[in-house]
Design a protein around this motif. Structure first.
Motif, mmCIF file in Angstrom:
data_model
loop_
_atom_site.group_PDB
_atom_site.id
_atom_site.type_symbol
_atom_site.label_atom_id
_atom_site.label_comp_id
_atom_site.label_asym_id
_atom_site.label_seq_id
_atom_site.Cartn_x
_atom_site.Cartn_y
_atom_site.Cartn_z
ATOM 1 N N ALA A 261 0.823 -1.218 0.000
ATOM 2 C CA ALA A 261 0.000 0.000 0.000
ATOM 3 C C ALA A 261 0.853 1.262 0.000
ATOM 4 C CB ALA A 261 -0.939 -0.006 1.199
ATOM 5 N N VAL A 262 2.046 1.178 0.574
ATOM 6 C CA VAL A 262 2.939 2.340 0.605
ATOM 7 C C VAL A 262 3.475 2.652 -0.791
ATOM 8 C CG1 VAL A 262 5.081 3.259 1.611
ATOM 9 C CG2 VAL A 262 3.544 1.866 3.001
ATOM 10 N N ALA A 263 3.552 1.611 -1.643
ATOM 11 C CA ALA A 263 4.007 1.765 -3.036
ATOM 12 C C ALA A 263 5.385 2.403 -3.122
ATOM 13 C CB ALA A 263 2.995 2.581 -3.844
ATOM 14 N N ILE A 264 6.340 1.785 -2.447
ATOM 15 C CA ILE A 264 7.715 2.292 -2.471
ATOM 16 C C ILE A 264 8.328 1.987 -3.829
ATOM 17 C CG2 ILE A 264 10.006 2.088 -1.441
ATOM 18 C CD1 ILE A 264 8.620 1.304 1.164
ATOM 19 N N LYS A 265 8.785 2.990 -4.494
ATOM 20 C CA LYS A 265 9.333 2.844 -5.836
ATOM 21 C C LYS A 265 10.549 1.917 -5.830
ATOM 22 C CE LYS A 265 11.027 5.589 -9.746
ATOM 23 N NZ LYS A 265 11.402 6.944 -10.196
ATOM 24 N N GLY A 266 10.478 0.864 -6.649
ATOM 25 C CA GLY A 266 11.613 -0.039 -6.800
ATOM 26 C C GLY A 266 11.721 -1.111 -5.741
ATOM 27 N N LEU A 267 10.817 -1.116 -4.756
ATOM 28 C CA LEU A 267 10.874 -2.135 -3.703
ATOM 29 C C LEU A 267 9.696 -3.086 -3.899
ATOM 30 C CD1 LEU A 267 12.618 -2.747 -1.112
ATOM 31 C CD2 LEU A 267 10.662 -1.884 0.177
ATOM 32 N N GLY A 268 9.957 -4.224 -4.516
ATOM 33 C CA GLY A 268 8.884 -5.152 -4.842
ATOM 34 C C GLY A 268 9.048 -6.501 -4.173
ATOM 35 N N ALA B 230 0.138 -16.464 -15.587
ATOM 36 C CA ALA B 230 0.836 -15.320 -16.189
ATOM 37 C C ALA B 230 1.297 -14.374 -15.091
ATOM 38 C CB ALA B 230 -0.081 -14.600 -17.167
ATOM 39 N N VAL B 231 1.897 -14.942 -14.060
ATOM 40 C CA VAL B 231 2.416 -14.139 -12.952
ATOM 41 C C VAL B 231 3.540 -13.235 -13.458
ATOM 42 C CG1 VAL B 231 3.727 -14.262 -10.791
ATOM 43 C CG2 VAL B 231 1.758 -15.761 -11.143
ATOM 44 N N LYS B 232 3.525 -11.979 -13.009
ATOM 45 C CA LYS B 232 4.567 -11.029 -13.383
ATOM 46 C C LYS B 232 5.502 -10.793 -12.197
ATOM 47 C CE LYS B 232 1.697 -8.744 -16.845
ATOM 48 N NZ LYS B 232 1.083 -7.471 -17.292
ATOM 49 N N LEU B 233 6.698 -10.346 -12.515
ATOM 50 C CA LEU B 233 7.769 -10.316 -11.522
ATOM 51 C C LEU B 233 7.638 -9.214 -10.487
ATOM 52 C CD1 LEU B 233 10.442 -11.783 -10.827
ATOM 53 C CD2 LEU B 233 11.611 -10.050 -12.184
ATOM 54 N N GLY B 234 7.212 -8.029 -10.853
ATOM 55 C CA GLY B 234 7.394 -6.881 -9.973
ATOM 56 C C GLY B 234 6.208 -6.464 -9.130
ATOM 57 N N ARG B 235 5.175 -7.297 -9.021
ATOM 58 C CA ARG B 235 3.971 -6.871 -8.301
ATOM 59 C C ARG B 235 3.686 -7.793 -7.121
ATOM 60 N NH1 ARG B 235 -0.736 -5.807 -12.618
ATOM 61 N NH2 ARG B 235 -1.858 -5.790 -10.620
#
Length: 425
Positions: A131-138, A171-176
């Protein structure tokens, strides 16, 4: 749609029997479990530094770099785990170095997972960081959380995602993070379906996904095509035969090499000859050595200064104790070919938990060619307190050539001190 159990089961069986599989090379690796505590301790240090405002704003030389580096060296499955945490200045990611609020949110995630013991609590902590949506931290952070909760968290990287998609048709994606939670649920179902072949530790099913995703194994065909199934089974057999040949060659090469456990045996015999009580790491005591076991003639319980040792200290490769004073005289971590991070952390645990007496010493025992690497690691800012303990480097060659003379003519730890060098900062 998950691959049919009639084909996935044989794949798991072949994978477990393959000497070159992640299951045999990493999941059953002696050092894997041995490193769990030191990695957890490193994550706790990251949390403390962030809470105290002393973490700083750089990755290089930080406590986070040390712990992520230890994870990245956990064999092939975690190779590259540090990439997600490297500071990328042009993109300003991951944004946990320059943004103090994001840094504290990251610490709260680690702390919450350390303090909880249920899947619901772990998932709740993950959703809060999402929820914080930290850029680049996945979801690469899951590789840290796995070492806190190996039965609740599945490791996550490109190969694991590819393997999961190949086996399930997803179709799982890496960054989410939401995609990670989907993969986790599917991996848990797969693990439950084949629990008798896999493990409660989710590292096993992650290893299977990794080997499929990295191309070592093809996913079984999901349609009812006998010809396709026959081709897939032939590929499995080919991989198995190639792995067996490779393992035979590796075993032959190792036969001429000085092993980690041989060094423990040398140190055990030398310590007993010099009049010390000797402790062998709790997970190595029953290993074969010579005509017996490594733990033969050694202590069955470790207590120093009347205080039972922590689990981390009990995993130190060899400890010599003064028989009269019941204190640690010397401790040895053998670093044959693996990362020295965990060994250094165990030394620090020993020094902080049971203060060393006058004349005591700590030794890193390693091949002669690793001296520069050992010294370089101790010069890192994160290991400042460890370096101040006066850790010494004892090369293999000194023990190989002089251990018998040390045992016959030596007294106390003096001969080992003379054979070693101080790794000063």
């Amino acid at each position: 749609m998950v691959a049919d159990a009639d084909t996935l089961g044989p794949l798991v069986e072949r994978w477990k029997a393959d000497p070159g599989s992640t299951y045999r090379s990493w999941f059953l690796w002696d050092e894997r479990l041995k490193n769990f505590r030191s990695i957890r301790r490193g994550l706790a240090a990251v949390v403390r530094e962030i809470d105290a405002g002393t973490f700083g704003n750089v990755y290089r030389g930080s406590s986070l770099e040390v712990v992520v580096g230890s994870i990245a060296e956990q064999r092939q499955i975690f190779k590259g785990a540090d990439h997600a945490f490297l500071w990328k200045p042009k993109l300003r990611i991951p944004d946990i170095y320059e943004n103090a609020d994001n840094q504290r949110a990251f610490a709260r995630l680690l702390h919450a997972c350390e303090c909880c013991d249920t899947a619901e609590a772990v998932i709740d902590a993950i959703r809060r960081i999402d929820a914080v949506a930290i850029k680049g931290l996945g979801p690469a952070v899951a590789n840290l959380l796995y070492f806190i909760h190996p039965t609740l968290v599945v490791p996550f990287n490109t190969a694991i995602v590819k393997g999961y998609n190949a086996l399930t048709g997803s179709a799982v994606k890496l960054g989410r993070w939401d995609h990670y939670l989907t993969l986790r649920e599917g991996a848990l179902r797969m693990n439950a379906q084949h629990r008798a072949l896999l493990s409660n530790d989710l590292g096993a099913v992650a290893g299977l996904l990794f080997d499929v995703g990295s191309g070592r194994y093809a996913a079984p065909p999901r349609d009812n095509d006998p010809a396709a199934l026959a081709v897939w089974q032939a590929d499995l057999q080919r991989v198995r035969e190639e792995s067996a040949a490779s393992e035979k060659l590796r075993t032959a090469q190792q036969a001429t090499d000085t092993t980690h456990h041989e060094m423990q045996g040398w140190l055990r015999d030398l310590g007993l000859a010099l009049g010390f009580d000797v402790w062998i790491a709790s997970n190595d005591r029953s290993r074969s050595y010579g005509a017996g076991r490594l733990g033969d003639g050694c202590l069955t319980a470790l207590m120093a200064d009347g205080v039972p040792a922590s689990e981390s200290v009990r995993l130190i490769d060899v400890i010599w104790l003064d028989r009269a004073a019941h204190r640690v005289a010397a401790a040895f971590e053998v670093e044959h070919s693996t990362s020295i991070h965990s060994g250094i952390v165990r030394m620090l645990d020993l020094a902080l938990g049971s203060p060393l007496g006058e004349g005591s010493a700590l030794f890193l025992v390693a091949p002669d060619e690793r001296r520069g690497e050992v010294a370089q690691q101790l010069h890192r800012p994160a290991f400042m307190r460890v370096a101040e303990l006066g850790i010494r480097y004892l090369p293999y060659s000194e023990l190989r050539e002089h251990r018998h003379a040390m045992a016959r003519f030596g007294s106390g730890i003096r001969p080992v001190l003379e054979a070693s060098t101080l790794l000063s900062r």
